[in-house]
Design a protein around this motif. Structure first.
Motif, PDB file in Angstrom:
ATOM      1  N   LEU A 145       0.820  -1.210   0.000  1.00 17.39           N
ATOM      2  CA  LEU A 145       0.000   0.000   0.000  1.00 17.39           C
ATOM      3  C   LEU A 145       0.857   1.265   0.000  1.00 17.39           C
ATOM      4  N   GLN A 146       2.014   1.234   0.669  1.00 11.81           N
ATOM      5  CA  GLN A 146       2.909   2.385   0.643  1.00 11.81           C
ATOM      6  C   GLN A 146       3.431   2.629  -0.766  1.00 11.81           C
ATOM      7  N   GLN A 147       3.782   1.552  -1.470  1.00 18.20           N
ATOM      8  CA  GLN A 147       4.227   1.687  -2.861  1.00 18.20           C
ATOM      9  C   GLN A 147       3.113   2.274  -3.722  1.00 18.20           C
ATOM     10  N   ALA A 148       1.885   1.774  -3.515  1.00 18.63           N
ATOM     11  CA  ALA A 148       0.748   2.277  -4.288  1.00 18.63           C
ATOM     12  C   ALA A 148       0.514   3.754  -4.014  1.00 18.63           C
ATOM     13  N   LEU A 149       0.605   4.161  -2.729  1.00 23.58           N
ATOM     14  CA  LEU A 149       0.369   5.558  -2.358  1.00 23.58           C
ATOM     15  C   LEU A 149       1.419   6.479  -2.970  1.00 23.58           C
ATOM     16  N   GLU A 150       2.685   6.102  -2.859  1.00 26.37           N
ATOM     17  CA  GLU A 150       3.753   6.955  -3.382  1.00 26.37           C
ATOM     18  C   GLU A 150       3.669   7.085  -4.894  1.00 26.37           C
ATOM     19  N   LEU A 151       3.346   5.985  -5.559  1.00 27.16           N
ATOM     20  CA  LEU A 151       3.229   6.034  -7.015  1.00 27.16           C
ATOM     21  C   LEU A 151       2.034   6.879  -7.448  1.00 27.16           C
ATOM     22  N   SER A 152       0.923   6.772  -6.697  1.00 28.82           N
ATOM     23  CA  SER A 152      -0.255   7.572  -7.013  1.00 28.82           C
ATOM     24  C   SER A 152       0.008   9.054  -6.812  1.00 28.82           C
ATOM     25  N   MET A 153       0.680   9.404  -5.703  1.00 26.23           N
ATOM     26  CA  MET A 153       0.950  10.810  -5.409  1.00 26.23           C
ATOM     27  C   MET A 153       1.914  11.438  -6.411  1.00 26.23           C
ATOM     28  N   ALA A 154       2.671  10.604  -7.109  1.00 27.75           N
ATOM     29  CA  ALA A 154       3.617  11.127  -8.112  1.00 27.75           C
ATOM     30  C   ALA A 154       2.939  11.436  -9.443  1.00 27.75           C
ATOM     31  N   GLN A 155       1.665  11.004  -9.599  1.00 28.44           N
ATOM     32  CA  GLN A 155       0.946  11.227 -10.857  1.00 28.44           C
ATOM     33  C   GLN A 155       0.045  12.457 -10.748  1.00 28.44           C
ATOM     34  N   ASP A 156      -0.210  13.088 -11.879  1.00 31.88           N
ATOM     35  CA  ASP A 156      -1.021  14.307 -11.890  1.00 31.88           C
ATOM     36  C   ASP A 156      -2.423  14.078 -11.321  1.00 31.88           C
ATOM     37  N   GLN A 157      -3.072  12.990 -11.743  1.00 30.71           N
ATOM     38  CA  GLN A 157      -4.456  12.752 -11.345  1.00 30.71           C
ATOM     39  C   GLN A 157      -4.581  11.890 -10.087  1.00 30.71           C
ATOM     40  N   ASN A 158      -3.464  11.506  -9.494  1.00 35.68           N
ATOM     41  CA  ASN A 158      -3.480  10.654  -8.283  1.00 35.68           C
ATOM     42  C   ASN A 158      -4.442   9.467  -8.413  1.00 35.68           C
ATOM     43  N   PRO A 159      -4.238   8.586  -9.400  1.00 34.02           N
ATOM     44  CA  PRO A 159      -5.185   7.474  -9.596  1.00 34.02           C
ATOM     45  C   PRO A 159      -5.278   6.569  -8.372  1.00 34.02           C
TER      46      PRO A 159
END
Length: 330
Positions: free
Chosen positions: A114-128
């Motif tokens: 979940l930490q990996q998913a959160l960090e990757l999402s926060m790095a994207q413009d739309q925060n998928p």
């Protein structure tokens, strides 16, 4: 021409196999499938298609109560999503894997996913997927006995869902249920009211809708309105049955039995408790199983329904007598 009832209608000639094949090839060359009225959707590239397929299979096994098999498919989906470099699918796979690991009590592994998913999402413009990831992190916090962190994470999930015009119903239900188990009646009522308001808005999952109706039933039942509580429970039970949500059905039936006992319908109450007991047993929830067994014993002693509780006691002592979920897992 009028055809009499006794005359046989004239059959149209059947096209030859070669003609049928030629027509199919022609339709395909025009981007049409035989029997369809529009162009065929474009096929996904190989790895992207494999990732979507694996996620679908993982969800299937997760819903069936087989989280180990679900995790295997979520890991396969993650591999394929990485090979396709599809960032939203990478995040979705990590999030699904984390949820599956939570259900297996693999809390450290779930935290990493979940930490990996959160960090990757926060790095994207739309925060998928960010609201869903935060929601699962809230479940993880609750499992780790950190209820205040769970509350904070679910409130953040609500904010993120609202930013994207998504329905935050699930997170309001989580907050309401946590408040109820914590004995915070005011917060329980407030979150249940917010959840009920969200049932009128689109994009809510049917499992979240069912949970909201179950919570609403508990709220109005505490206010003394058994009739409205039963109406809410009928809605919840119909949705949970439709989706074969065993946890939801067990909760609905247990609450319904309480109403049936209160309104002097012991035969119906015994039937509801019977079904709830077997569902909790299949789910291996020993605490809920014991709670329902106590209710069955009390009802049997006071009303004679059920006539005996020995079968339930036998099952409590040997849950493997009814273990269909785990027995059917790969």
């Amino acid at each position: 021409m009028t055809v009499s009832p006794k005359s046989k209608p004239v059959k149209a000639p059947r096209p030859s196999p070669s003609l049928a094949l030629w027509l199919a090839v022609m339709l395909m060359s025009l981007g049409l499938a035989p029997g369809c009225g529009g162009p065929m959707p474009p096929e996904d590239p190989f790895h992207l298609g494999q990732a979507k397929d694996a996620l679908g299979r993982g969800n299937h096994w997760f819903q069936r109560g087989c989280p180990a098999e679900a995790t295997r498919y979520f890991e396969l989906g993650l591999e394929q999503a990485r090979l396709a470099d599809d960032v939203p699918l990478i995040i979705k796979s990590l999030n699904a894997k984390g949820a599956s690991q939570i259900s297996q009590n693999q809390l450290n592994q779930a935290a990493l996913s979940l930490q990996q998913a959160l960090e990757l999402s926060m790095a994207q413009d739309q925060n998928p997927e960010i609201d869903s990831v935060l929601g699962n992190l809230g479940l993880l916090a609750l499992k780790a006995n950190r209820p205040q962190d769970a509350i904070e994470l679910w409130n953040r999930a609500i904010e993120e869902a609202q930013k994207k015009s998504l329905n935050p119903l699930l997170y309001h239900c989580n907050l309401a249920r946590l408040a109820m188990t914590s004995g915070d009646q005011a917060q329980f009522e407030a979150q249940t009211e917010l959840a009920l308001a969200e049932t009128q808005n689109p994009n809510a999952s049917e499992s979240a809708l069912a949970d909201a109706f179950n919570l609403a039933a508990l709220k109005v039942l505490a206010e003394g309105n058994e009739v409205q509580a039963e109406v809410y429970l009928a809605q919840a039970l119909a949705l949970d049955r439709k989706n074969e949500n065993q946890i939801g059905m067990a909760q609905d039936l247990e609450t319904l039995a309480g109403i049936q006992i209160k309104t002097d319908r012991p035969l119906l109450a015994a039937a509801s408790l019977d079904r709830a007991f077997y569902l909790w047993t299949a789910l291996n929830d020993k605490k809920a199983q014991a709670r329902v067994l106590t209710a069955l014993e009390s009802l049997s002693k006071s009303t004679g329904h059920p006539k005996t509780v020995q079968a339930y006691r036998d099952l409590r002592n040997k849950p493997s007598l009814f273990d269909p979920i785990n027995r059917l897992c790969p």
